[in-house]
Enzyme design. Structure first.
Site, PDB file in Angstrom:
ATOM      1  N   ASP A 180      51.889 -25.438  -7.119  1.00  0.00           N
ATOM      2  CA  ASP A 180      50.920 -26.418  -7.558  1.00  0.00           C
ATOM      3  C   ASP A 180      50.545 -26.347  -8.977  1.00  0.00           C
ATOM      4  O   ASP A 180      50.482 -27.590  -9.467  1.00  0.00           O
ATOM      5  CB  ASP A 180      49.438 -25.864  -7.025  1.00  0.00           C
TER       6      ASP A 180
ATOM      7  N   ARG B 237      39.460 -13.388 -11.724  1.00  0.00           N
ATOM      8  CA  ARG B 237      39.292 -14.716 -12.547  1.00  0.00           C
ATOM      9  C   ARG B 237      38.651 -14.672 -13.844  1.00  0.00           C
ATOM     10  O   ARG B 237      38.895 -15.286 -14.718  1.00  0.00           O
ATOM     11  CB  ARG B 237      38.298 -15.327 -11.578  1.00  0.00           C
TER      12      ARG B 237
ATOM     13  N   ASP C 289      36.856 -19.626  -6.462  1.00  0.00           N
ATOM     14  CA  ASP C 289      37.782 -19.445  -7.605  1.00  0.00           C
ATOM     15  C   ASP C 289      37.590 -20.347  -8.594  1.00  0.00           C
ATOM     16  O   ASP C 289      37.388 -20.021  -9.980  1.00  0.00           O
ATOM     17  CB  ASP C 289      39.385 -19.256  -7.450  1.00  0.00           C
TER      18      ASP C 289
ATOM     19  N   SER D 161      47.725 -18.866   2.147  1.00  0.00           N
ATOM     20  CA  SER D 161      47.396 -18.992   1.004  1.00  0.00           C
ATOM     21  C   SER D 161      46.995 -17.505   0.562  1.00  0.00           C
ATOM     22  O   SER D 161      46.109 -16.576   0.876  1.00  0.00           O
ATOM     23  CB  SER D 161      46.103 -19.829   0.905  1.00  0.00           C
TER      24      SER D 161
HETATM   25  N1  ARG Z   1      37.896 -15.279  -0.358  1.00  0.00           N
HETATM   26  C1  ARG Z   1      38.224 -14.471  -1.477  1.00  0.00           C
HETATM   27  C2  ARG Z   1      37.462 -14.607  -2.649  1.00  0.00           C
HETATM   28  O1  ARG Z   1      36.881 -15.660  -2.723  1.00  0.00           O
HETATM   29  C3  ARG Z   1      39.636 -14.769  -1.686  1.00  0.00           C
HETATM   30  C4  ARG Z   1      40.260 -15.791  -2.532  1.00  0.00           C
HETATM   31  C5  ARG Z   1      41.671 -15.853  -2.520  1.00  0.00           C
HETATM   32  N2  ARG Z   1      42.229 -17.124  -3.395  1.00  0.00           N
HETATM   33  C6  ARG Z   1      43.267 -17.810  -2.921  1.00  0.00           C
HETATM   34  N3  ARG Z   1      43.677 -18.713  -3.625  1.00  0.00           N
HETATM   35  N4  ARG Z   1      43.906 -17.426  -1.691  1.00  0.00           N
HETATM   36  O2  ARG Z   1      37.424 -13.863  -3.567  1.00  0.00           O
END
Ligand code: ARG
Length: 400
Positions: A14, A95, A124, A175
């Site tokens: 991506d 992040r 995110d 993912s």
């Molecule tokens: N649900 C978790 C969070 O919001 C994990 C997110 C993981 N991100 C990803 N792009 N798979 O912190």
């Protein structure tokens, strides 16, 4: 030079395709920025070269592992940071540090925009953009996957057409986001919350149901910070790396949960955080020994608030900063040792001691010679229950 955009680059499909897309859509030069937060897997120099091959005008790699451990993981340990009581905030912690370097790199290289590869469905995107808003309010945020509606098929097509050096691997069914604090796995067959996780999805932890010898370790904390393991001094990063290995080998830190995303979606998430779960368990137990009752009880409420703020992308907010001041103050006496047995997927505390302990054997013992004056308890309960007694009399009188 405001015709530049700094892209948070992972090296994956991506964001690799995102370089060209961003260029086409905005006319800006794309600077790729990759941050090492201990995600491992690929050599950072390979990632840097790939960004250039995909058309980035510049590509920077930043080793932020120690800073991530010291300034993001350590506060999470002090806060016993768990969202919905279970999720150790793996992605939520990474992040803000990535956003910090996006803003800093944009400033250094004279870019007016930053970009990230998040979809419009997750937390995110919010975390990146809310952090950038707090650190560099004038920067523009672009999310090509979300804003230009880029699907995986379109990405593959673009990569093939432009001959981008991306491994044309089969579509991974999951993912995944990972760093030294843990690993998050979503999508694929896991989207049915009734489907049990399979062994294949785990990489930080071994199968906890395989019979093996237990591992016993002693973790030393100094004012809430892990400073030694089995008596050997460690930095926070070293503590996390070592515990990932030891606890991961015992299958500790697997979490399978349905989680409430900030954007309103309930999602099924599988996490592994061997060091995270071990350190938080141990740290919380040392607090039980060293922090007085009312402060400990109040801190548990602050911890829940802290975890929600961090989950919701408000790392660089005034409230979060003030809660950190409170939490840091509570850690003054959280020094000592915790013995942990790692076995069968569990990190079980089997001993705790501290020079600052509030545990008083003479008060606690049921043996003769104890110093607790039991005769005082009678009067205490009389006064403690007085409001209940008075209101119960009133209730009975009005009902009768
Ligand atoms: N649900 C978790 C969070 O919001 C994990 C997110 C993981 N991100 C990803 N792009 N798979 O912190």
């Amino acid at each position: 030079m405001s015709d530049r955009v700094v892209l948070a680059y992972s090296g994956g499909l991506d964001t690799s395709v995102g370089i060209g897309w961003l260029k086409d859509a905005t006319g800006k030069e794309v600077v790729a920025m990759a941050i090492d937060v201990g995600q491992e897997g690929e050599d950072m120099e390979d990632i840097r070269q790939r960004a250039l091959a995909c058309g980035a005008v510049e590509a920077v790699v930043i080793d932020a592992r120690d800073e991530f451990a010291n300034d993001y993981i350590v506060p999470a340990i002090k806060a016993n940071g768990l969202y919905q009581k279970r999720y150790p905030l793996v992605s939520a912690l990474s992040r803000p540090i990535i956003a910090k370097y996006l803003a800093q790199t944009a400033k250094e290289l004279g870019a007016d925009s930053i970009a990230h590869g998040c979809t419009g469905m997750g937390n995110d995107q919010v975390r990146f953009e809310a952090a950038v808003a707090a650190l560099a309010p004038d920067l523009l945020c672009i999310a090509p996957i979300r804003d230009l509606a880029l699907t995986r098929d379109k990405a593959l097509e673009y990569a093939a057409k432009h001959n981008l050096p991306i491994a044309q691997s089969k579509k991974s069914p999951y993912s995944v986001d990972q760093n030294v604090w843990g690993r998050a796995v979503e999508t694929g067959f896991l989207e049915d919350p009734w489907n049990a996780p399979i062994e294949d999805i785990y990489t930080y932890t071994a199968d906890p149901s395989v019979p093996r010898e237990a591992t016993e370790i002693t973790i030393t904390f100094t004012q809430g910070v892990p400073t030694a393991i089995d008596g050997k001094a460690v930095t926070p990063l070293q503590a996390v790396v070592l515990l990932n290995k030891l606890a991961g080998a015992q299958g500790v830190g697997r979490i399978d949960m349905v989680e409430d995303r900030l954007v309103g979606i309930k999602s099924r998430e599988v996490y592994e955080s061997p060091a995270g779960i071990t350190l938080i368990n141990a740290h919380e137990e040392l607090e039980n020994l060293t922090i007085e009752r009312d402060l400990a009880r109040y801190k548990r409420r602050v911890e829940a608030e802290w975890a929600e703020l961090v989950y919701d992308g408000l790392w660089f907010s005034g409230l979060k900063r003030s809660l950190d001041v409170f939490i840091n103050d509570t850690q003054k006496y959280v020094s000592g040792e915790v013995r942990v047995k790692l076995h069968g997927g569990q990190a079980v505390i089997t001993g705790r001691r501290s020079d600052q302990s509030l545990y008083d054997f003479d008060l606690a013992t049921y043996d003769t010679g104890g110093t607790f004056d039991q005769s005082q308890a009678k009067g205490f309960i009389e006064i403690w229950s007085l409001p209940s007694k008075i209101s119960a009399r009133r209730d009975q009188a009005t009902q009768g």
